[in-house]
Structures are given as C-alpha cells and as structure tokens.
Design an enzyme around this catalytic site. Structure first.
Site, PDB file in Angstrom:
ATOM      1  N   GLU A 154       1.116  -1.288   0.191  1.00  0.00           N
ATOM      2  CA  GLU A 154       0.239  -0.323  -0.209  1.00  0.00           C
ATOM      3  C   GLU A 154       0.752   1.299   0.189  1.00  0.00           C
ATOM      4  O   GLU A 154       0.627   2.254   0.655  1.00  0.00           O
ATOM      5  CB  GLU A 154      -0.975   0.003   1.669  1.00  0.00           C
ATOM      6  CG  GLU A 154      -2.040  -0.971   1.159  1.00  0.00           C
ATOM      7  CD  GLU A 154      -3.124  -0.826   3.126  1.00  0.00           C
ATOM      8  OE1 GLU A 154      -2.832  -0.162   3.538  1.00  0.00           O
ATOM      9  OE2 GLU A 154      -4.051  -2.089   2.105  1.00  0.00           O
ATOM     10  N   GLU A 185      -5.046  -8.639   0.702  1.00  0.00           N
ATOM     11  CA  GLU A 185      -6.171  -8.599   1.387  1.00  0.00           C
ATOM     12  C   GLU A 185      -7.652  -7.781   2.410  1.00  0.00           C
ATOM     13  O   GLU A 185      -7.647  -6.992   0.858  1.00  0.00           O
ATOM     14  CB  GLU A 185      -4.871  -6.964   2.459  1.00  0.00           C
ATOM     15  CG  GLU A 185      -3.847  -7.494   3.314  1.00  0.00           C
ATOM     16  CD  GLU A 185      -3.507  -5.608   3.843  1.00  0.00           C
ATOM     17  OE1 GLU A 185      -4.005  -4.990   4.204  1.00  0.00           O
ATOM     18  OE2 GLU A 185      -2.376  -5.604   3.942  1.00  0.00           O
TER      19      GLU A 185
END
Ligand code: IFM
Length: 437
Positions: A158, A342
């Site tokens: 991320e 995720e």
C-alpha cells in the site's frame, strides 16, 4: 493452485522490538511519541509472534489455508537499513519460511510494510531518492537467502497509504504532514519497487508482485464539479500507483503538482519492469464530492446506507467486483493476474461467558466478499488468490489495539489466542473448496 491465505505484517504482530539485534523502525519512534497512537499503544510486544510463531503456524494449519502473507521487518534484517546484516533476523524468517513449507503453506513475504529503519528516515526516508536503491539492496539480501523457497514476493504494501498517512497527513509514521509535498515519497517507493523487482529476479525469485490498496471511486453526483473531483481522487489513490507499474506512465497529476521534478529519465522504465501479479487490498469504495474550499481538489462525501465496520468503514461487497472488473477494463492486457492480498473487517468482538467469540458479522463480510470476487472472476478477471486480513487481532497502527481484525482473538494481557466463529466458518469453507478455483 488458487491461494487461500491469511495476511499479517511484522510490526503489527511480532513484538520483540529490541531483541536479537533488531534496529529501530519509524513505527517504534512514532508510537512512542505522546499522542500519536490511541492510548499510546505501541508494537513493542504486539502479538509476541516473534516467540509464539509455532503456535500461530499451528493455527494456520488448523484453518486449512495453503498460503500465508507476512512481512519482513527491514530493521530486523538490517538494523540500520543498509550495510551490516543481522544474521539472527534473517534466520528468523528462514525458520518461518521452512516451517510454513513443511506444513504445505506457501510463504508470501512482503518486503516493506511501513516499518522503515529509523536510520533511513533520518536520511529523509522515502523523500530521499537514495532510499529506492537501498531498498533494492535489502530486497536482494533477503532473496539471496530465501528465493529458492519463496513462490511469490511482494515488494511494497500500500504505497498510497504510506505516502498519504505517513508523509501527507502525518497520522502514521514517520508523521510528516507535507500534503502534496509528499508526492516524492510515492515516486521513490515506486522506483524502489521497480529496482527491487530487478534485484529479486537477479537473485532467483520466481514471481514478484506489488500490493496496492485500491478503491472504487464514486462521484457524489453526476454534476461536473463532483465528476472532476472524483477523477482527481481516483488519480491520487489508484492510478498514481497502478499506471506507472502497469503502463509505464504517470496519470495527469496537474491537480496536485505543477511539475514532476522528482522524475528522472529512465525511472518509468524501471518502475514498469514486468511483474507476475498485482496484489490488491480492498476494504471499501470512496464517495467523492467537489471541494468546499481551496486546497485539495476533492472532498470525502462519505457513504451512507450501508452497514459499517467497527472502524466506521462502509461494507460494500460488490465494490470488490466493481474494483476488479474496473481494473480489467482500465488496464486490459497490461493487467497481470490478481491476488486479493487483504480483505477483512474490524469488529467489536466480545468474549462470551463460554469463552467464545461469535463474530457473525465477520462471517457475513467474508462470505459476501468472496462471492463478489467470484462474480468478478466469472466476468473474466484472473484472480489467483484471496488473503483474509488478518490471522490475528493485532496492532492497528494509529488505532493501537482497538480495532480487531483477526480470525483469532488475542488477549493482549495474556497473549492467549482463541479462534473466533469466523475461523471455524473459514475452516469449513476451505474444506469444501477445490483449491484450483
Ligand atoms: O492493518 C492494515 C494493514 O496493515 C494494511 N491494510 C489495511 C489494514 C487494516 O487497516
């Protein structure tokens, strides 16, 4: 083989912050500064996974997953981020990888999940271009030891969140609030990714990916100012991190910066070094309106009419289908296979008088999101894996231990692990799966 796994990150679970030669990370520094995290929580002990990993692997075996996404703590491997390698740190990850393989669980390590060695932050962190090269050297060090056994590597986790929360808004480590001045931290992470892909391949890595946190962007209305704002947000959150990697170019960033001073000749070629998979983290869509005042070119309009997690995040399972099909439409043949690296939710889990945790909401969340992923697959998106965030309740960054995302409850006083109802549900679900689909 379709990968069904759970995901964690080093600083969120390992603890043992000052043990076996581990260096200091930006998150050690940040979480120890007053007022930075809720109730002053730190990852000093976290889930004590550094000592309890055999028990945690047992939980994964019991669950029946065939993959585990974890992250490697850079300061455990190189305490100062560069130069001397800490043998005990590398040994820890080697033991973990070997033990996973013995249990038939594919190790999927992420090389950077936000815990930059503090010594590198002292040199400017990701605002300093040199860190990109140093990251690739670290990637090479780890891969030289483990590439023969690791099927899939993830370079960064991320980079959007790390840039936005860590360098633009200052709510995550390293706590800098530079607003659009944070953009070089995006570029240098991406450059580090590209250099690391090359370093990993040179060290014999089989498959390499990057994990981006992506969000479907919904304009608050069909009026021109809202549409323009939504496009600007989509550029910042999604395209800034996907376009250079997949297409070798930046989207139009003129709403954020007059010039890409940080971009050097040849950088985009490095950043777009082919990858084998794209890791996608999905939590929720984002609804965007025109800004009310000067400043950023968008405003978060919030989403109503959907249930929310304990974090207040809207639960929109079909957003995952929308995201995946949208990626395919946008990138076409440039889109590699996808892993959902995720997906999960925080809940106010309570332990009943019988010692159980009946997290029905999490079961519904996972079931609906897996179904949405499958709808996207039926629409032609090539998805190869799904990882639940997270195996264990853990240190949720600025929220400390207040947000519980685990399939397994952790009592942070005693470190007792208790599988929740969602763990039993996932176990039964996985027993019924053909791992090829
Ligand atoms: O806990 C985080 C993780 O570290 C990165 N993705 C989102 C999760 C939930 O906030």
């Amino acid at each position: 083989m379709f990968l069904w796994g759970t995901a964690t990150a080093a600083y969120q679970i390992e603890g043992a912050a000052a043990e076996d030669g581990r260096g200091v990370s930006v998150w050690d520094t940040f979480s120890h500064e007053p007022g930075r995290t809720r109730d002053g929580h730190t990852g000093d002990v976290a889930c004590d996974h550094y000592h309890r990993w055999p028990e945690d692997l047992g939980l994964m075996s019991g669950l029946g997953v065939n993959a585990y996404r974890f992250s490697i703590a850079w300061p455990r491997v190189q305490p100062l981020g560069t130069g001397e390698v800490n043998a005990k740190g590398l040994d820890f990850y080697e033991r973990l990888v070997d033990a996973l393989l013995e249990r038939g669980i594919q190790p999927v390590p992420t090389l950077f999940h936000w815990d930059l060695p503090q010594a590198l932050e002292d040199r400017g962190g990701w605002l300093n271009r040199e860190i990109s090269e140093i990251f690739a050297e670290y990637a090479s060090t780890v891969a030289e030891r483990l590439a023969d056994r690791v099927p899939l590597w993830i370079t960064l986790n991320e980079p959007f969140v790390h840039m936005a929360y860590g360098y633009a808004m200052g709510v995550h480590a390293p706590g800098q609030a530079l607003l659009t001045g944070a953009l070089p931290a995006a570029h240098h992470q991406l450059l580090g990714h590209g250099l690391a892909v090359r370093a990993l391949r040179a060290a014999g890595a089989r498959q390499v990916a990057i994990t981006n946190n992506c969000t479907p962007v919904w304009p608050a209305s069909q009026e021109e100012p809202d549409l323009r704002a939504a496009e600007a947000y989509d550029i910042l959150h999604n395209r800034l991190f996907n376009d250079p990697v997949l297409l070798g170019k930046y989207p139009d960033l003129s709403a954020y910066t007059p010039a890409l001073d940080f971009l050097h000749d040849g950088d985009l070629e490095i950043i777009s070094t082919p990858i084998d998979a794209l890791g996608v983290n999905y939590y929720n869509p984002t609804r965007i309106a025109a800004p009310a005042a000067d400043g950023l070119p968008f405003a978060d309009a919030g989403i109503t009419g959907h249930p929310t997690t304990a974090f207040g995040w809207p639960v929109v399972p079909d957003g995952l289908r929308e995201l995946l099909t949208g990626l395919k439409t946008r990138y076409g043949s440039a889109l590699p296979p996808i892993h959902i690296t995720e997906n999960g939710c925080s809940q106010e889990d309570t332990v009943t008088e019988h010692g159980t945790i009946e997290d029905e909401g999490r079961i519904a969340y996972l079931e609906a999101h897996i179904a949405a992923m499958r709808r996207a697959m039926a629409e032609g998106v090539d998805v190869r894996g799904y990882f639940v965030w997270s195996l264990l309740d853990n240190f949720e960054w600025a929220e400390g231990y207040h947000q519980r995302f685990g399939l397994v409850h952790v009592d942070f006083e005693t470190q007792r692990r208790t599988p929740k109802a969602s763990y039993s549900w996932l176990k039964a679900f996985l027993e019924g799966q053909n791992t090829d689909t």
